[in-house]
Motif scaffolding. Structure first.
Motif, PDB file in Angstrom:
ATOM      1  N   ILE A  74      -0.399   6.863   5.860  1.00 30.41           N
ATOM      2  CA  ILE A  74       0.005   5.708   6.675  1.00 30.41           C
ATOM      3  C   ILE A  74      -1.029   5.455   7.776  1.00 30.41           C
ATOM      4  O   ILE A  74      -1.361   4.297   8.089  1.00 30.41           O
ATOM      5  N   TYR A  75      -1.551   6.538   8.357  1.00 29.76           N
ATOM      6  CA  TYR A  75      -2.589   6.364   9.391  1.00 29.76           C
ATOM      7  C   TYR A  75      -3.862   5.768   8.785  1.00 29.76           C
ATOM      8  O   TYR A  75      -4.514   4.903   9.397  1.00 29.76           O
ATOM      9  N   LEU A  76      -4.214   6.203   7.574  1.00 35.30           N
ATOM     10  CA  LEU A  76      -5.425   5.678   6.927  1.00 35.30           C
ATOM     11  C   LEU A  76      -5.287   4.182   6.643  1.00 35.30           C
ATOM     12  O   LEU A  76      -6.292   3.434   6.690  1.00 35.30           O
ATOM     13  N   ILE A  77      -4.060   3.746   6.313  1.00 37.35           N
ATOM     14  CA  ILE A  77      -3.855   2.289   6.115  1.00 37.35           C
ATOM     15  C   ILE A  77      -4.226   1.541   7.391  1.00 37.35           C
ATOM     16  O   ILE A  77      -4.899   0.504   7.349  1.00 37.35           O
ATOM     17  N   LEU A 126       5.201   5.514  12.537  1.00 36.97           N
ATOM     18  CA  LEU A 126       4.374   6.595  12.013  1.00 36.97           C
ATOM     19  C   LEU A 126       4.812   7.938  12.606  1.00 36.97           C
ATOM     20  O   LEU A 126       4.907   8.945  11.902  1.00 36.97           O
ATOM     21  N   PHE A 127       5.094   7.950  13.907  1.00 38.14           N
ATOM     22  CA  PHE A 127       5.518   9.182  14.567  1.00 38.14           C
ATOM     23  C   PHE A 127       6.877   9.659  14.013  1.00 38.14           C
ATOM     24  O   PHE A 127       7.093  10.851  13.778  1.00 38.14           O
ATOM     25  N   LEU A 163      -6.041  -2.247   8.754  1.00 37.98           N
ATOM     26  CA  LEU A 163      -5.384  -3.062   9.771  1.00 37.98           C
ATOM     27  C   LEU A 163      -6.121  -3.097  11.109  1.00 37.98           C
ATOM     28  O   LEU A 163      -6.014  -4.070  11.840  1.00 37.98           O
ATOM     29  N   LYS A 164      -6.829  -2.042  11.416  1.00 39.93           N
ATOM     30  CA  LYS A 164      -7.381  -1.913  12.766  1.00 39.93           C
ATOM     31  C   LYS A 164      -8.353  -3.030  13.118  1.00 39.93           C
ATOM     32  O   LYS A 164      -8.273  -3.622  14.203  1.00 39.93           O
ATOM     33  N   ASN A 203       0.823  -1.211   0.000  1.00 38.18           N
ATOM     34  CA  ASN A 203       0.000   0.000   0.000  1.00 38.18           C
ATOM     35  C   ASN A 203       0.863   1.270   0.000  1.00 38.18           C
ATOM     36  O   ASN A 203       0.519   2.276  -0.625  1.00 38.18           O
ATOM     37  N   LEU A 204       1.996   1.223   0.713  1.00 37.84           N
ATOM     38  CA  LEU A 204       2.891   2.378   0.723  1.00 37.84           C
ATOM     39  C   LEU A 204       3.496   2.620  -0.656  1.00 37.84           C
ATOM     40  O   LEU A 204       3.651   3.770  -1.091  1.00 37.84           O
ATOM     41  N   SER A 205       3.848   1.529  -1.346  1.00 40.02           N
ATOM     42  CA  SER A 205       4.438   1.679  -2.679  1.00 40.02           C
ATOM     43  C   SER A 205       3.450   2.299  -3.651  1.00 40.02           C
ATOM     44  O   SER A 205       3.842   3.023  -4.568  1.00 40.02           O
ATOM     45  N   ILE A 206       2.162   2.029  -3.450  1.00 39.15           N
ATOM     46  CA  ILE A 206       1.146   2.644  -4.320  1.00 39.15           C
ATOM     47  C   ILE A 206       1.201   4.156  -4.194  1.00 39.15           C
ATOM     48  O   ILE A 206       1.155   4.894  -5.184  1.00 39.15           O
TER      49      ILE A 206
END
Length: 690
Positions: free
Chosen positions: A62-65, A123-124, A70-71, A18-21
C-alpha cells in the motif's frame, strides 16, 4: 475530507484496482502452493511462511502504491492549490499564509493534502491489523506453551492417526470371531511398535459410541470416525474360509473412507493355525504403511498363545478388583508364560489393592525379561517409576503412552490424574481433557467411566483460580444421585464463589438420595474448606450438623464414626475431646500413622508437649517401604501446629520426594498448612517435580 470523498478519490486514482491485483495474486499463489508443496517435498510449515510474507507485505505494498503512483500527482496538486510555503518579506505584516500547518505522523512523511492524511491513516490501521494477524500466526505455530520441554504433548503437525476397524467375520462360524479381534490387536501392536502413527482402536470407537449423546450419535460407528475422531488413514478387513483354508484380506482407506489408498495382498493359512495368517498380514500391512525408503520386514515378539488370547477377551466380564479377575489373568499366564498383557494387568491388580510389595516383585520380573517392544519397555518403566515414587519419571513415561493412543479414555484420564496429583501441574490438564473435539459431545450424566476425568478437569480449573468454569461445566451433577467425585468439584467451586445456598443444595441432594455416610463425609470436607478460606463461622455450622448426626443413638459407634467425631473435634479446636477419641482409635489400630499424628497434635495443643513429642518419635518405628512419604507428611503436620517452619518444610520435601501425592486435603489444600502457603519455601515444595 470525509470518508465518502476519500473512497471516491481512491476510485479515481485506481487505488482499489491496484489493491485487488495484490489480493487476487496472493489468493492464486496460495491455491497453487497448496497443490505443489507436497510434490516438491517442502515441509508443511512452508504454507505458514508464505502467509506471513503475504500478510506482512500488504501494508508495504500500500505504501509503494503511494510512493510510485500517487505521490507525484498529489504533490503537484498541492502546489496548484497553493499549499506551499512562501517566504515572508520583512515588514510584510499583512501577508496571510494560505497554508495549513503540516503535521508529521510517521517519520519522514509530510502531509501535503487531506487525501494523503486520510490515506496514511488507513495505512496505519491496516498495518496494525497485519501485525496482529502475524502475531497470532507466530504464536500458534512457533511459540510453545510455558516450559514445553517438561510438559509438551504430541502436536497435530500432520494427521498421523490410523484407525483400525474390527475385521468382519464372513466364515459363518462364531467360534472364529476371535481371529478378527486378534488380527486387530496384532496390527495395532505393529503400528505402535514402529511409531508409524497414533492408533484409534475399535475399543476407542466403542468407548465414544457409549458416551456420546444419543441425539448426536451417527447411525454407524464409522460416522464417529469420520465426523469426530478424524483419522488420516483407516484399516479395515474381513476373513472367510476357502476350501478349508482361512483367508484374511484388508485395505487402507483415506480418513473419509471414500478412497482406497492401497489393497493388501490377501494371506491364507490352515483354519486351525490363524496366527500364521495374522503375522503374515501384519508384515504386509506394515510394509505398506511405512515410507517407501523405510520398508522392511519387522520381526516382532511372537503372538500370544491362541487359547490364552481368547481367555483374555473375557476380562470385561469381571471387576478389576475381584478374585475372578485375578484367576483369569493367572490362567492366561499359565497357558503362555511370555504373554505380556495379563502380566501387566496382574501387576496393576496388586498395585490398585495397595499391595505394593507384590506389584513391585512383578514389575521387577517384567523389567528383567528380554522385551523387544518399545511400548512394553515404556510401560514397565512407567510402573517402575510409580512403585518407586518417582512421579516425574512416571509422568514422562505416561506421556509417551498417551501420545501413542491419546483418544483412549483410560490413557486420557490417567494422564490428567498424574499431571494434577503426582506432579502438581494443573495447567497441563486442560490440553489433555480437550485434546479431541469429540470431548465436547460427551454426555456427562451417562458416562460413568468419565467421572474421574471430569473430577481432574474441575479440580484443575479450581487450582488455576477458575471455579466458575467448573461450575458451568458440571452443575448438572449437583442435582442427581451419585457422581460423588464431581460433587466434590462443585462443593469446592461453590465454596470459592461464596454460594452457600448451592453448597447446601448439593449436600441435601446427597442426604436425600439415601447415602447418609457420604453426606457425613462431605460435611467434613465442606467444613474444612470453609476453614481453609477463613470462614470459621460457616465451618462450625457444618461441624455441628456432623456432630449431631454422630450423636444419634446406636448400639456401638463404628471406627469410621469415631474418626469423623475425632476430626470434627480437632478442627473445632476441642483438642481435649479429640485426644480422648484418637487414643481410643489408636488402641484399635496402633500402626495407623494419622491417629498418631493427630493425637500428638491434640496433646501438644492441650499442653502435654513432652507426651506429644514422644508419640511423634514413635511414628518412626512404623516406617516401611511403599509408604510414599506418609510418615514425613504426618510429622510435617505436627511441626505446622507447633510453628516450626524449618522442620515443617524439611519434612514436606522428604514426603514429596518419597512420592506423596498432591491429593485434595494435602499440601496447599490442608487446613494445617494455611499459615505457610505464601512462603517461598512452601511454593518450592509444590513445584518439587517441576
Amino acid at each position: 475530507m470525509n470518508l465518502k470523498e476519500f473512497i471516491k478519490e481512491c476510485h479515481q486514482k485506481e487505488v482499489f484496482k491496484n489493491l485487488s491485483i495484490y489480493v487476487v495474486s496472493s489468493w492464486v499463489l496460495i491455491q497453487v502452493f497448496s497443490e505443489v508443496w507436497e510434490p516438491f517435498g517442502l515441509p508443511k510449515i512452508s504454507m505458514t511462511y508464505l502467509l506471513l510474507v503475504l500478510i506482512a507485505g500488504f501494508p508495504f505494498y500500500i505504501y509503494l502504491i503511494w510512493r510510485y503512483r500517487l505521490k507525484s500527482s498529489e504533490t503537484k496538486l498541492s502546489q496548484r492549490e497553493g499549499m506551499k510555503f512562501v517566504k515572508n518579506k520583512s515588514g510584510d505584516e499583512g501577508v496571510e499564509s494560505q497554508l495549513k500547518k503540516r503535521k508529521v505522523h510517521l517519520p519522514g512523511i509530510h502531509f501535503y493534502s487531506p487525501f494523503q492524511k486520510m490515506y496514511f491513516t488507513f495505512l496505519f490501521a491496516i498495518l496494525l491489523v497485519s501485525v496482529f494477524a502475524v502475531a497470532l500466526i507466530v504464536r500458534a505455530n512457533f511459540i510453545n506453551e510455558p516450559e514445553p520441554g517438561a510438559f509438551a504433548f504430541a502436536k497435530d503437525d500432520s494427521n498421523d492417526k490410523i484407525a483400525v476397524l474390527s475385521f468382519e467375520n464372513n466364515t459363518t462360524d462364531e467360534e472364529l470371531d476371535v481371529v478378527g479381534k486378534m488380527a486387530v490387536d496384532w496390527i495395532i501392536h505393529g503400528i505402535t511398535q514402529n511409531d508409524i502413527g497414533q492408533v484409534i482402536s475399535p475399543k476407542v470407537v466403542e468407548q465414544y459410541s457409549t458416551v456420546l449423546k444419543a441425539s448426536l450419535l451417527p447411525e454407524e460407528d464409522n460416522g464417529i470416525l469420520t465426523e469426530y475422531l478424524k483419522p488420516g488413514k483407516i484399516i479395515s478387513g474381513n476373513y472367510y474360509l476357502n476350501k478349508g483354508e482361512l483367508l484374511i484380506q484388508c485395505v487402507i482407506m483415506d480418513g473419509n473412507m471414500n478412497e482406497t489408498l492401497e489393497t493388501i495382498e490377501p494371506v491364507t493359512c490352515e483354519s486351525d493355525s490363524p496366527l500364521v495368517c495374522i503375522e503374515m498380514l501384519k508384515q504386509r500391512l506394515l510394509s505398506a504403511l511405512l515410507e517407501e525408503d523405510e520398508r522392511y520386514t519387522v520381526y516382532e515378539e511372537k503372538p500370544p498363545n491362541y487359547e490364552a488370547y481368547k481367555m483374555m477377551l473375557g476380562m470385561d466380564k469381571y471387576e478389576s478388583h475381584t478374585p475372578e479377575y485375578l484367576n483369569l489373568l493367572n490362567e492366561a499366564i499359565a497357558l503362555d508364560s511370555t504373554y505380556f498383557e495379563p502380566k501387566l494387568h496382574r501387576m496393576a491388580y496388586y498395585y490398585n489393592l495397595e499391595d505394593f510389595a507384590m506389584a513391585d516383585s512383578m514389575v521387577r520380573e517384567l523389567a528383567s525379561a528380554d522385551l523387544k517392544s518399545s511400548r512394553q519397555q515404556n510401560l514397565v518403566k512407567l510402573w517402575t517409576a510409580l512403585i518407586n515414587g518417582d512421579n516425574k519419571k512416571a509422568f514422562t513415561y505416561l506421556k509417551k503412552e498417551y501420545n501413542t493412543e491419546p483418544d483412549d479414555l483410560n490413557n486420557n484420564s490417567s494422564t490428567m490424574v498424574l499431571a494434577l496429583q503426582f506432579v502438581n501441574r494443573p495447567e497441563a490438564v486442560d490440553s489433555v481433557y480437550n485434546n479431541q473435539p469429540i470431548m465436547a459431545y460427551i454426555d456427562s450424566l451417562s458416562c460413568q467411566t468419565c467421572e474421574y476425568r471430569h473430577f481432574s478437569k474441575g479440580m484443575a480449573d479450581i487450582a488455576l483460580g477458575e471455579p466458575k468454569k467448573a461450575i458451568s461445566m458440571f452443575s448438572d451433577y449437583g442435582k442427581v444421585k451419585g457422581f460423588y467425585w464431581i460433587k466434590d468439584v462443585l462443593l469446592y467451586a461453590n465454596i470459592r464463589v461464596a454460594d452457600s445456598l448451592e453448597v447446601d443444595n448439593i449436600l441435601n441432594t446427597i442426604k436425600l438420595t439415601g447415602d447418609f455416610p457420604t453426606w457425613q463425609d462431605k460435611c467434613l470436607l465442606v467444613a474444612e474448606q470453609y476453614l481453609l478460606l477463613g470462614n470459621p463461622s460457616r465451618a462450625d455450622f457444618y461441624f455441628k450438623q456432623l456432630l449431631e448426626s454422630l450423636e444419634a443413638p446406636s448400639a456401638e459407634a463404628t471406627q469410621r464414626e469415631k474418626e469423623l467425631k475425632a476430626f470434627t473435634h480437632f478442627y473445632m479446636e476441642d483438642f481435649a475431646a479429640a485426644a480422648v477419641i484418637f487414643e481410643d482409635l489408636l488402641k484399635e489400630d496402633p500402626e495407623d500413622i494419622d491417629y498418631h499424628s493427630f493425637l500428638a497434635m491434640s496433646l501438644f495443643k492441650i499442653g502435654q508437649i513432652e507426651k506429644a513429642e514422644k508419640l511423634l518419635e514413635e511414628i518412626e518405628n512404623y516406617r516401611a517401604d511403599y509408604q510414599y512419604g506418609k510418615i514425613d507428611y504426618a510429622k510435617a503436620r505436627f511441626y505446622a501446629v507447633k510453628g516450626d517452619t524449618d522442620l515443617l518444610i524439611q519434612n514436606l520435601i522428604r514426603a514429596v520426594a518419597a512420592g506423596k501425592r498432591y491429593n485434595p486435603g494435602t499440601f496447599h489444600d490442608d487446613v494445617l498448612m494455611k499459615p505457610y502457603t505464601e512462603l517461598e519455601s512452601f511454593k518450592n515444595v509444590l513445584n518439587f517435580w517441576h
